[in-house]
Scaffold this motif. Structure first.
Motif, PDB file in Angstrom:
ATOM      1  N   ILE A  33       0.875  -1.069  -0.204  1.00  0.00           N
ATOM      2  CA  ILE A  33      -0.206  -0.383   0.057  1.00  0.00           C
ATOM      3  C   ILE A  33       1.030   0.912  -0.167  1.00  0.00           C
ATOM      4  O   ILE A  33       2.210   1.687   0.937  1.00  0.00           O
ATOM      5  CB  ILE A  33      -1.479   0.153   0.996  1.00  0.00           C
ATOM      6  CG1 ILE A  33      -1.834  -1.278   0.990  1.00  0.00           C
ATOM      7  CG2 ILE A  33      -1.613   1.113   1.315  1.00  0.00           C
ATOM      8  CD1 ILE A  33      -2.633  -1.441   2.378  1.00  0.00           C
ATOM      9  N   GLY A  34       0.084   2.145  -0.758  1.00  0.00           N
ATOM     10  CA  GLY A  34       1.559   3.740  -0.828  1.00  0.00           C
ATOM     11  C   GLY A  34      -0.244   4.734  -0.317  1.00  0.00           C
ATOM     12  O   GLY A  34      -1.069   4.904  -1.106  1.00  0.00           O
ATOM     13  N   VAL A  35       1.129   5.304   0.496  1.00  0.00           N
ATOM     14  CA  VAL A  35       0.232   6.576   1.023  1.00  0.00           C
ATOM     15  C   VAL A  35       0.834   7.707   0.414  1.00  0.00           C
ATOM     16  O   VAL A  35       1.950   8.057   1.098  1.00  0.00           O
ATOM     17  CB  VAL A  35       0.104   6.693   3.002  1.00  0.00           C
ATOM     18  CG1 VAL A  35      -0.897   8.157   2.975  1.00  0.00           C
ATOM     19  CG2 VAL A  35      -1.131   4.982   2.957  1.00  0.00           C
ATOM     20  N   ASP A  36       0.048   8.177  -0.524  1.00  0.00           N
ATOM     21  CA  ASP A  36       1.405   9.753  -1.034  1.00  0.00           C
ATOM     22  C   ASP A  36       0.843  10.979  -0.677  1.00  0.00           C
ATOM     23  O   ASP A  36      -0.402  11.149  -0.396  1.00  0.00           O
ATOM     24  CB  ASP A  36       0.679   9.600  -2.631  1.00  0.00           C
ATOM     25  CG  ASP A  36       1.433  10.284  -3.623  1.00  0.00           C
ATOM     26  OD1 ASP A  36       2.540  10.671  -3.449  1.00  0.00           O
ATOM     27  OD2 ASP A  36       0.135  11.252  -4.137  1.00  0.00           O
ATOM     28  N   GLY A  37       1.474  11.993  -0.784  1.00  0.00           N
ATOM     29  CA  GLY A  37       1.140  12.924  -0.513  1.00  0.00           C
ATOM     30  C   GLY A  37       2.518  14.114   0.016  1.00  0.00           C
ATOM     31  O   GLY A  37       3.339  13.398   0.812  1.00  0.00           O
ATOM     32  N   LEU A  62       4.480  -3.374   8.453  1.00  0.00           N
ATOM     33  CA  LEU A  62       5.355  -2.931   8.170  1.00  0.00           C
ATOM     34  C   LEU A  62       5.387  -1.890   6.954  1.00  0.00           C
ATOM     35  O   LEU A  62       5.438  -1.417   6.537  1.00  0.00           O
ATOM     36  CB  LEU A  62       7.070  -4.061   7.637  1.00  0.00           C
ATOM     37  CG  LEU A  62       8.253  -3.269   7.284  1.00  0.00           C
ATOM     38  CD1 LEU A  62       8.839  -2.432   8.792  1.00  0.00           C
ATOM     39  CD2 LEU A  62       8.976  -3.569   6.368  1.00  0.00           C
ATOM     40  N   THR A  63       5.618  -0.505   8.405  1.00  0.00           N
ATOM     41  CA  THR A  63       5.219   1.194   7.592  1.00  0.00           C
ATOM     42  C   THR A  63       6.716   1.257   7.318  1.00  0.00           C
ATOM     43  O   THR A  63       8.217   1.161   8.017  1.00  0.00           O
ATOM     44  CB  THR A  63       4.928   2.070   9.168  1.00  0.00           C
ATOM     45  OG1 THR A  63       5.316   1.960   9.577  1.00  0.00           O
ATOM     46  CG2 THR A  63       3.469   1.441   8.827  1.00  0.00           C
ATOM     47  N   VAL A  64       6.997   1.720   6.285  1.00  0.00           N
ATOM     48  CA  VAL A  64       8.420   2.486   6.237  1.00  0.00           C
ATOM     49  C   VAL A  64       7.289   3.858   5.412  1.00  0.00           C
ATOM     50  O   VAL A  64       6.961   4.263   4.334  1.00  0.00           O
ATOM     51  CB  VAL A  64       9.161   1.639   4.684  1.00  0.00           C
ATOM     52  CG1 VAL A  64      10.082   2.307   3.900  1.00  0.00           C
ATOM     53  CG2 VAL A  64       9.007   0.656   5.625  1.00  0.00           C
ATOM     54  N   SER A  65       8.850   5.582   5.457  1.00  0.00           N
ATOM     55  CA  SER A  65       8.804   5.864   5.005  1.00  0.00           C
ATOM     56  C   SER A  65       9.834   6.727   4.110  1.00  0.00           C
ATOM     57  O   SER A  65      10.803   5.477   4.235  1.00  0.00           O
ATOM     58  CB  SER A  65       9.045   6.936   6.430  1.00  0.00           C
ATOM     59  OG  SER A  65       9.102   8.374   5.696  1.00  0.00           O
ATOM     60  N   LEU A 141       4.141   1.796   2.075  1.00  0.00           N
ATOM     61  CA  LEU A 141       5.014   3.018   2.293  1.00  0.00           C
ATOM     62  C   LEU A 141       4.345   4.368   2.200  1.00  0.00           C
ATOM     63  O   LEU A 141       3.652   4.210   1.332  1.00  0.00           O
ATOM     64  CB  LEU A 141       5.822   2.429   0.523  1.00  0.00           C
ATOM     65  CG  LEU A 141       7.085   3.298   0.226  1.00  0.00           C
ATOM     66  CD1 LEU A 141       8.048   3.474   1.479  1.00  0.00           C
ATOM     67  CD2 LEU A 141       7.250   3.592  -1.237  1.00  0.00           C
ATOM     68  N   HIS A 142       4.984   5.721   2.613  1.00  0.00           N
ATOM     69  CA  HIS A 142       4.485   6.704   2.686  1.00  0.00           C
ATOM     70  C   HIS A 142       5.925   7.570   2.218  1.00  0.00           C
ATOM     71  O   HIS A 142       6.348   7.590   2.958  1.00  0.00           O
ATOM     72  CB  HIS A 142       3.542   6.806   4.112  1.00  0.00           C
ATOM     73  CG  HIS A 142       4.176   7.190   5.587  1.00  0.00           C
ATOM     74  ND1 HIS A 142       4.965   7.640   6.080  1.00  0.00           N
ATOM     75  CD2 HIS A 142       4.422   5.798   6.680  1.00  0.00           C
ATOM     76  CE1 HIS A 142       6.493   7.856   6.922  1.00  0.00           C
ATOM     77  NE2 HIS A 142       5.517   6.038   7.326  1.00  0.00           N
ATOM     78  N   GLY A 143       5.442   8.364   2.189  1.00  0.00           N
ATOM     79  CA  GLY A 143       5.890   9.868   1.404  1.00  0.00           C
ATOM     80  C   GLY A 143       4.996  10.866   0.885  1.00  0.00           C
ATOM     81  O   GLY A 143       4.103  10.545  -0.175  1.00  0.00           O
ATOM     82  N   PRO A 144       5.842  11.625  -0.229  1.00  0.00           N
ATOM     83  CA  PRO A 144       5.292  12.928  -0.902  1.00  0.00           C
ATOM     84  C   PRO A 144       6.802  11.523  -2.379  1.00  0.00           C
ATOM     85  O   PRO A 144       6.967  11.116  -2.560  1.00  0.00           O
ATOM     86  CB  PRO A 144       6.436  13.481  -0.747  1.00  0.00           C
ATOM     87  CG  PRO A 144       7.459  13.382  -0.180  1.00  0.00           C
ATOM     88  CD  PRO A 144       7.135  12.067   0.081  1.00  0.00           C
TER      89      PRO A 144
END
Length: 213
Positions: A33-37, A62-65, A141-144
């Protein structure tokens, strides 16, 4: 694009429900899953809420930045410390993300993910140990600037800010990044690529497009 009001708690539960109904598109055993912003949209916060909602359902997460996968300063600042094109194209080590995060989760992969690679404060490798994500687990995975990299997300979530909200919520010292986000909107159109878009102009009152299911 039609948006409906929602709370962050309900959003996390709805996304977790959607994730539970998904199978990895590549036939693997782990969901991505990607959380984009933009940084101003704080993608880390909904990513952590989603992770907690999935854990309550018994899913290993598992969350990754992406901020743990910056390139060394000598590469990031080759054209100066405030170059928006360099920020968009060269700050984040996408090759390392492919190698250390996504490939281990491919069918037959080891499941051993490196949670971070580079510490921008020390400008040195973090030397963090690998983390194992078992079968049935979920990577978040989260980030811009995530949705223009062709990362193999099974579920992509985009936190959208209007240009005015993005400027207001971006710290003054970081506003040099705004042209990079404008370019991202023009070239990538993340709201159209995402499976779910969340309008976050007012962080107290988010709205979303629904999961499409």
């Amino acid at each position: 694009m039609r948006f409906e009001p929602i709370t962050w708690e309900r959003l996390a539960d709805a996304l977790a429900d959607r994730a539970d109904a998904l199978e990895p598109a590549d036939g693997g055993t782990r969901l991505r899953i990607g959380v984009d912003g933009a940084t101003a949209a704080r993608p880390d916060a909904p990513a952590e809420r989603l992770a907690e909602a999935l854990r309550t359902r018994g899913r290993p997460v598992l969350t990754v930045s992406t901020w743990g996968f910056l390139r060394p300063a000598s590469l990031r600042f080759e054209y100066g410390k405030e170059d928006p094109d360099a920020y968009a194209d060269g700050w984040f080590d996408t090759g390392a993300l492919w190698r250390e995060v996504f490939r281990p989760l491919e069918p037959g992969g080891s499941g051993r993910v490196l949670p971070d690679l580079w510490d921008p404060a020390t400008d040195r490798a973090t030397r963090s140990p690998y983390r194992s994500l078992p079968d049935g687990g979920v990577l978040i995975l989260h980030g811009p600037l995530l949705l223009g990299q062709w990362f193999p997300f099974d579920l992509g979530v985009h936190l959208s800010l209007s240009p005015g909200a993005l400027r207001r919520r971006t710290e003054e010292g970081e506003r040099w990044t705004l042209p990079a986000y404008a370019r991202y909107e023009d070239e990538v159109a993340p709201a159209e690529r995402a499976d779910v878009t969340v309008r976050a102009d007012d962080p107290r009152h988010p709205a979303w497009t629904g999961t499409g299911t």
